[in-house]
Every structure is written in structure tokens, then in C-alpha cells.
Design a protein around this motif. Structure first.
Motif, PDB file in Angstrom:
ATOM      1  N   VAL A  90      53.357  95.480  75.352  1.00 51.45           N
ATOM      2  CA  VAL A  90      53.219  96.407  74.672  1.00 51.45           C
ATOM      3  C   VAL A  90      53.660  95.943  73.244  1.00 51.45           C
ATOM      4  CG1 VAL A  90      53.520  98.244  76.199  1.00 51.45           C
ATOM      5  CG2 VAL A  90      55.469  97.211  75.147  1.00 51.45           C
ATOM      6  N   LEU A  91      53.008  96.377  71.986  1.00 49.43           N
ATOM      7  CA  LEU A  91      53.580  95.989  70.717  1.00 49.43           C
ATOM      8  C   LEU A  91      54.691  97.280  70.501  1.00 49.43           C
ATOM      9  CD1 LEU A  91      50.254  95.493  69.149  1.00 49.43           C
ATOM     10  CD2 LEU A  91      51.681  93.700  69.985  1.00 49.43           C
ATOM     11  N   THR A  92      55.961  96.964  69.910  1.00 52.70           N
ATOM     12  CA  THR A  92      56.926  97.755  69.739  1.00 52.70           C
ATOM     13  C   THR A  92      57.343  97.374  68.156  1.00 52.70           C
ATOM     14  OG1 THR A  92      58.606  96.531  70.726  1.00 52.70           O
ATOM     15  CG2 THR A  92      57.351  98.305  71.819  1.00 52.70           C
ATOM     16  N   GLY A  93      58.337  98.178  67.560  1.00 59.70           N
ATOM     17  CA  GLY A  93      58.959  97.940  66.370  1.00 59.70           C
ATOM     18  C   GLY A  93      57.856  97.527  65.364  1.00 59.70           C
ATOM     19  N   GLY A 134      52.281  95.736  65.251  1.00 64.07           N
ATOM     20  CA  GLY A 134      51.122  96.771  65.272  1.00 64.07           C
ATOM     21  C   GLY A 134      51.455  97.784  64.193  1.00 64.07           C
ATOM     22  N   GLU A 135      50.704  99.067  64.601  1.00 66.86           N
ATOM     23  CA  GLU A 135      50.917 100.041  63.621  1.00 66.86           C
ATOM     24  C   GLU A 135      50.720 101.491  64.337  1.00 66.86           C
ATOM     25  OE1 GLU A 135      47.159  98.900  61.071  1.00 66.86           O
ATOM     26  OE2 GLU A 135      45.976  99.961  62.622  1.00 66.86           O
ATOM     27  N   ILE A 136      50.715 102.351  63.450  1.00 63.27           N
ATOM     28  CA  ILE A 136      50.255 103.783  63.948  1.00 63.27           C
ATOM     29  C   ILE A 136      48.927 103.970  63.481  1.00 63.27           C
ATOM     30  CG2 ILE A 136      50.827 106.182  64.202  1.00 63.27           C
ATOM     31  CD1 ILE A 136      52.994 104.385  65.906  1.00 63.27           C
ATOM     32  N   CYS A 149      45.450  98.167  78.930  1.00 62.49           N
ATOM     33  CA  CYS A 149      46.479  97.171  79.271  1.00 62.49           C
ATOM     34  C   CYS A 149      45.888  95.845  79.967  1.00 62.49           C
ATOM     35  CB  CYS A 149      47.294  98.106  80.376  1.00 62.49           C
ATOM     36  SG  CYS A 149      48.245  99.603  79.870  1.00 62.49           S
ATOM     37  N   PHE A 150      45.092  95.780  80.298  1.00 59.10           N
ATOM     38  CA  PHE A 150      44.392  94.477  81.101  1.00 59.10           C
ATOM     39  C   PHE A 150      43.971  93.305  79.776  1.00 59.10           C
ATOM     40  CE2 PHE A 150      44.934  93.448  85.706  1.00 59.10           C
ATOM     41  CZ  PHE A 150      45.831  94.578  85.977  1.00 59.10           C
ATOM     42  N   VAL A 151      43.673  94.177  78.596  1.00 55.83           N
ATOM     43  CA  VAL A 151      43.256  93.395  77.603  1.00 55.83           C
ATOM     44  C   VAL A 151      44.046  93.264  76.272  1.00 55.83           C
ATOM     45  CG1 VAL A 151      41.124  92.528  76.292  1.00 55.83           C
ATOM     46  CG2 VAL A 151      40.761  93.474  78.500  1.00 55.83           C
ATOM     47  N   ARG A 152      44.890  92.352  76.064  1.00 54.46           N
ATOM     48  CA  ARG A 152      45.872  92.349  75.020  1.00 54.46           C
ATOM     49  C   ARG A 152      47.003  93.326  75.195  1.00 54.46           C
ATOM     50  NH1 ARG A 152      44.794  90.457  69.862  1.00 54.46           N
ATOM     51  NH2 ARG A 152      42.940  88.870  69.830  1.00 54.46           N
ATOM     52  N   GLY A 153      47.321  93.752  76.490  1.00 55.92           N
ATOM     53  CA  GLY A 153      48.178  94.646  76.750  1.00 55.92           C
ATOM     54  C   GLY A 153      47.800  95.952  76.284  1.00 55.92           C
ATOM     55  N   CYS A 154      48.936  97.038  76.472  1.00 50.27           N
ATOM     56  CA  CYS A 154      48.603  98.527  76.370  1.00 50.27           C
ATOM     57  C   CYS A 154      48.791  98.826  74.954  1.00 50.27           C
ATOM     58  CB  CYS A 154      49.569  99.389  77.292  1.00 50.27           C
ATOM     59  SG  CYS A 154      49.674  98.686  79.008  1.00 50.27           S
ATOM     60  N   ASP A 155      47.735  98.507  73.955  1.00 54.03           N
ATOM     61  CA  ASP A 155      47.760  98.749  72.447  1.00 54.03           C
ATOM     62  C   ASP A 155      46.992  99.387  72.050  1.00 54.03           C
ATOM     63  OD1 ASP A 155      45.597  97.096  73.039  1.00 54.03           O
ATOM     64  OD2 ASP A 155      46.164  95.620  71.461  1.00 54.03           O
ATOM     65  N   GLY A 156      46.194 100.145  72.718  1.00 54.45           N
ATOM     66  CA  GLY A 156      45.046 101.329  72.426  1.00 54.45           C
ATOM     67  C   GLY A 156      43.771 100.336  71.789  1.00 54.45           C
ATOM     68  N   SER A 157      43.667  98.937  72.018  1.00 56.31           N
ATOM     69  CA  SER A 157      42.699  98.182  71.495  1.00 56.31           C
ATOM     70  C   SER A 157      41.396  98.619  72.063  1.00 56.31           C
ATOM     71  CB  SER A 157      42.911  96.927  71.283  1.00 56.31           C
ATOM     72  OG  SER A 157      43.102  96.381  73.071  1.00 56.31           O
ATOM     73  N   VAL A 158      41.159  99.151  73.354  1.00 59.99           N
ATOM     74  CA  VAL A 158      40.084  99.747  73.768  1.00 59.99           C
ATOM     75  C   VAL A 158      39.228 100.988  73.216  1.00 59.99           C
ATOM     76  CG1 VAL A 158      41.059 101.349  75.412  1.00 59.99           C
ATOM     77  CG2 VAL A 158      39.009 100.070  76.051  1.00 59.99           C
ATOM     78  N   LEU A 159      40.300 101.744  72.426  1.00 55.65           N
ATOM     79  CA  LEU A 159      39.751 102.741  71.685  1.00 55.65           C
ATOM     80  C   LEU A 159      38.981 102.440  70.424  1.00 55.65           C
ATOM     81  CD1 LEU A 159      43.101 104.632  72.053  1.00 55.65           C
ATOM     82  CD2 LEU A 159      40.827 105.205  73.431  1.00 55.65           C
ATOM     83  N   ASP A 185      57.423 110.494  84.279  1.00 56.34           N
ATOM     84  CA  ASP A 185      57.604 110.286  82.857  1.00 56.34           C
ATOM     85  C   ASP A 185      57.232 109.289  82.269  1.00 56.34           C
ATOM     86  OD1 ASP A 185      59.367 112.435  82.694  1.00 56.34           O
ATOM     87  OD2 ASP A 185      60.964 111.681  83.584  1.00 56.34           O
ATOM     88  N   VAL A 186      56.366 109.098  80.986  1.00 54.90           N
ATOM     89  CA  VAL A 186      55.934 107.933  80.471  1.00 54.90           C
ATOM     90  C   VAL A 186      56.819 107.475  79.224  1.00 54.90           C
ATOM     91  CG1 VAL A 186      53.897 107.214  79.064  1.00 54.90           C
ATOM     92  CG2 VAL A 186      53.499 108.939  80.899  1.00 54.90           C
ATOM     93  N   PRO A 187      57.304 106.235  79.413  1.00 53.71           N
ATOM     94  CA  PRO A 187      58.065 105.674  78.506  1.00 53.71           C
ATOM     95  C   PRO A 187      57.187 105.270  77.187  1.00 53.71           C
ATOM     96  CG  PRO A 187      58.680 104.620  80.482  1.00 53.71           C
ATOM     97  CD  PRO A 187      57.473 105.433  80.683  1.00 53.71           C
ATOM     98  N   ALA A 188      57.414 105.997  75.932  1.00 56.19           N
ATOM     99  CA  ALA A 188      56.672 105.853  74.899  1.00 56.19           C
ATOM    100  C   ALA A 188      57.545 104.966  73.786  1.00 56.19           C
ATOM    101  CB  ALA A 188      56.330 107.005  74.289  1.00 56.19           C
ATOM    102  N   GLY A 189      56.582 104.582  72.743  1.00 54.19           N
ATOM    103  CA  GLY A 189      56.875 103.669  71.611  1.00 54.19           C
ATOM    104  C   GLY A 189      55.906 102.479  71.399  1.00 54.19           C
ATOM    105  N   ARG A 190      55.022 102.765  72.217  1.00 54.23           N
ATOM    106  CA  ARG A 190      53.851 101.858  71.837  1.00 54.23           C
ATOM    107  C   ARG A 190      53.481 101.765  70.384  1.00 54.23           C
ATOM    108  NH1 ARG A 190      53.305 104.198  76.521  1.00 54.23           N
ATOM    109  NH2 ARG A 190      53.567 103.197  78.541  1.00 54.23           N
ATOM    110  N   LYS A 191      53.169 100.810  69.958  1.00 53.62           N
ATOM    111  CA  LYS A 191      52.287 100.575  68.701  1.00 53.62           C
ATOM    112  C   LYS A 191      50.926 100.262  68.838  1.00 53.62           C
ATOM    113  CE  LYS A 191      55.661 101.856  65.872  1.00 53.62           C
ATOM    114  NZ  LYS A 191      56.383 100.720  64.897  1.00 53.62           N
ATOM    115  N   ASP A 192      50.201 100.544  68.001  1.00 53.29           N
ATOM    116  CA  ASP A 192      48.599 100.301  68.076  1.00 53.29           C
ATOM    117  C   ASP A 192      48.308  98.859  67.747  1.00 53.29           C
ATOM    118  OD1 ASP A 192      48.144 102.945  69.206  1.00 53.29           O
ATOM    119  OD2 ASP A 192      47.958 103.469  67.171  1.00 53.29           O
ATOM    120  N   GLY A 193      47.335  98.118  68.459  1.00 53.33           N
ATOM    121  CA  GLY A 193      46.945  96.899  68.014  1.00 53.33           C
ATOM    122  C   GLY A 193      45.788  96.852  66.802  1.00 53.33           C
ATOM    123  N   ARG A 194      45.520  95.730  66.290  1.00 56.88           N
ATOM    124  CA  ARG A 194      44.412  95.912  65.107  1.00 56.88           C
ATOM    125  C   ARG A 194      43.382  95.146  65.550  1.00 56.88           C
ATOM    126  NH1 ARG A 194      49.557  94.601  62.554  1.00 56.88           N
ATOM    127  NH2 ARG A 194      50.310  96.464  61.283  1.00 56.88           N
TER     128      ARG A 194
END
Length: 327
Positions: free
Chosen positions: A311-314, A317-319, A69-79, A143-152
């Protein structure tokens, strides 16, 4: 004001209201209820299996969500894995020694993809897994609100400037969290994540040896604790893999032992002990020690808020089909 002006003003207000509601609705609790209702159960199951295999792994997942979350937002880029042409976040000198538990996310993603292909983002899986890691170690579920998209994009070069260092003082720490829209109180609350997990000797060694021209060790560090740390992290042994528990009393339990340690001048990092350096933050430390349930509630709320950072939404980003590789 004429009728046309009134109508224009009303139309503008309605549009603004709709946009506000849309922004609020971008992340939703039970987001996958109709598209992949089993997703959160699968993530929880993988966290549970990992915890019983190695209790320290779940602390790594909480840290991973924070570093994501601290780098580019919560977009899964650390993965994302590094390639021959790019060094990714996970291989930054800041991240590489400390982040672990990637296999938990991989395993959950594989199982979810087999049932709901291309539906659940890696960023959401990581947010769910962080919540489940806190809960399985004794913290409050939430509860975790969801709907984030993944960064590239994932760049190791962006990590150092965004992740607060263990050597930070209070002002630096407060500013680092403020840059992400988090208050000083939320910073103190989220610092409590250090109640679980481990730290590498290299991240606090400077407090033990040759601290300054006038002190061989950090005078703010309890002397008996410093002696214990010196046994665990000998000056002559520079092995980068040497680790110690962040909260020696209960390293696998989410509790307020971390804050009790700070009160006793046993905060492991400079950035931990610095929470006593102002009346406001010292008071928050005391409050947390005196009311664990309140801290647990605040921690859950702060994790939800942190999980919404940039977060990236709509259509952004991508899945990702595999969490380690952009599509």
C-alpha cells in the motif's frame, strides 16, 4: 558494555520500536471517522444498490480489488482509464473481459467528494466495496483498515506477470501468492472468492476441447459437468462474451459450494481443480467444506491481509479527485 554503548543500543531500540509502531499504524480501522465518517456508509449503499440492480456486479468488485492489489499493490491503479498514450491495467487482455462494477466505485466517489473533498482515496473505496460485496452475498463482514493513497501509474503491460492465470498448476499458484506475501493456505482460502461471479468460456475452453494428444477433454473434469459446459460453450461458438457461473449451485452467495464443487471434480478452472493435487491443499478444501464458519473467518482475515499488499501511505501517492484519472 559501556554507558555510551548501552545508551546507543537503547536509542536504536526505541527508534526501531517507534518505526515498527508507525508502520503498523499506517492503515487503521475507522481511519476516516473524524474526517469523513459517512464514507463507508456511502460505499455500502452504492454496493447495495448495484446488487439489487445486477447481482453479478458485486463479484466483479471483489475480483477488481484482488486484481488491484496484485499489480503495484492496493493503490487503485486498476481504476485508472487508458489514454491515447497509455494502455491502463483495466484494458489488459487479462482484465478487460472480466472486470466490471467500476460504476459502483465512481458513484461512491462522486457522493463522497461532494461531502468530503479530497479526503477518501479510491483505493480505500475499492477495499470497502469488496468487503461490502462479500457481506451482501452472505459472507462475514469485517473491519477494513484504511489510509491507502492512490497510485498515479497504471500499465496494462504489468498485469500478465502478476495476475495468476486460470491455467496455473498448484506450484505456480502458490508462488504467485507467495510473491505477494500470502501463504499457500491463504491462497486456498482466497480462491474461495470464486464462489460468486462468472467466468468467460475462453478461460477454460482448453479443458473441454482438444485437451491433449491422448484426451479430448481434461480427465480431471467431471464428465457430466464437462458435457454441461460444452452445451454452454459450444466448440463452434468462439464468442468472447459467453459466460458461465463459477459456482452453478449458488452463483450469488458467498459459501463453500465452490469447495464442494472441487471435491466433485467440478472446479471450473485448472487453477481451481489443482487444489486437490496435493494432500495439504486437498485437506484445506475438505476443512472448508466441513466448517463453513471457519472458512468465512479465514477468508475475512485473508482479505484484510491482501488489502495491505504494497500500500501507499503518508506522502506516497495521492487522493484522486476522480478515480479514473490521476490528479
Amino acid at each position: 558494555m559501556g554507558l555510551m554503548s548501552t545508551l546507543k543500543l537503547f536509542t536504536f531500540f526505541v527508534i526501531f520500536l517507534c518505526l515498527s509502531v508507525q508502520l503498523e499504524a499506517q492503515l487503521q480501522v475507522d481511519y476516516y471517522e473524524s474526517t469523513c465518517g459517512i464514507a463507508e456508509y456511502i460505499v455500502k449503499d452504492e454496493v447495495k444498490k448495484a446488487f439489487f440492480r445486477d447481482r453479478g456486479l458485486v463479484a466483479g468488485v471483489v475480483r477488481m480489488h484482488f486484481h488491484d492489489c496484485f499489480v503495484r499493490g492496493c493503490d487503485g491503479s486498476v481504476l485508472i482509464d487508458s489514454t491515447s498514450s497509455n494502455t491502463a491495467e483495466k484494458d489488459s487482455p487479462v482484465n478487460k473481459p472480466s472486470l466490471r462494477g467500476f460504476e459502483i466505485i465512481d458513484n461512491a466517489k462522486t457522493r463522497i467528494e461532494a461531502l468530503c473533498k479530497g479526503v477518501v482515496s479510491c483505493a480505500d473505496i475499492l477495499a470497502f466495496a469488496a468487503r461490502d460485496s462479500i457481506e451482501i452475498t452472505g459472507g462475514f463482514g469485517y473491519d477494513v483498515p484504511a489510509g491507502r493513497k492512490d497510485g498515479r501509474v497504471s500499465l496494462a503491460s504489468e498485469v500478465l506477470a502478476n495476475i495468476p492465470a486460470p491455467t496455473f498448476n498448484l506450484n505456480q499458484l502458490t508462488q504467485s501468492f507467495a510473491n505477494k506475501g500470502l501463504t499457500q493456505e491463504e491462497m486456498v482460502t482466497l480462491s474461495g472468492a470464486h464462489t460468486i461471479g462468472r467466468a468467460h468460456c475462453t478461460s477454460f475452453r482448453s479443458r473441454l476441447y482438444n485437451f491433449s494428444s491422448t484426451a479430448s477433454q481434461d480427465p480431471t473434469l467431471d464428465a457430466s459437468y464437462a458435457a454441461q459446459l460444452k452445451q454452454q460453450c459450444p466448440q463452434a461458438n468462439n464468442d468472447p462474451n459467453l459466460v458461465v457461473p463459477m459456482d452453478p449451485g449458488s452463483p450469488s452467495t458467498t459459501d463453500v459450494g465452490y469447495y464442494s464443487g472441487i471435491q466433485a471434480n467440478r472446479g471450473l478452472f485448472t487453477s481451481d481443480q489443482t487444489l486437490l493435487s496435493s494432500p495439504a491443499t486437498a485437506n484445506l478444501v475438505d476443512q472448508n467444506v466441513n466448517n463453513e464458519d471457519l472458512w468465512q473467518e479465514k477468508f475475512a482475515a485473508a482479505m484484510v491481509k491482501m488489502g495491505k499488499v504494497k500500500v501507499l501511505t503518508g506522502n506516497a501517492g495521492e487522493i484522486r479527485l476522480k478515480c479514473r484519472v490521476p490528479n
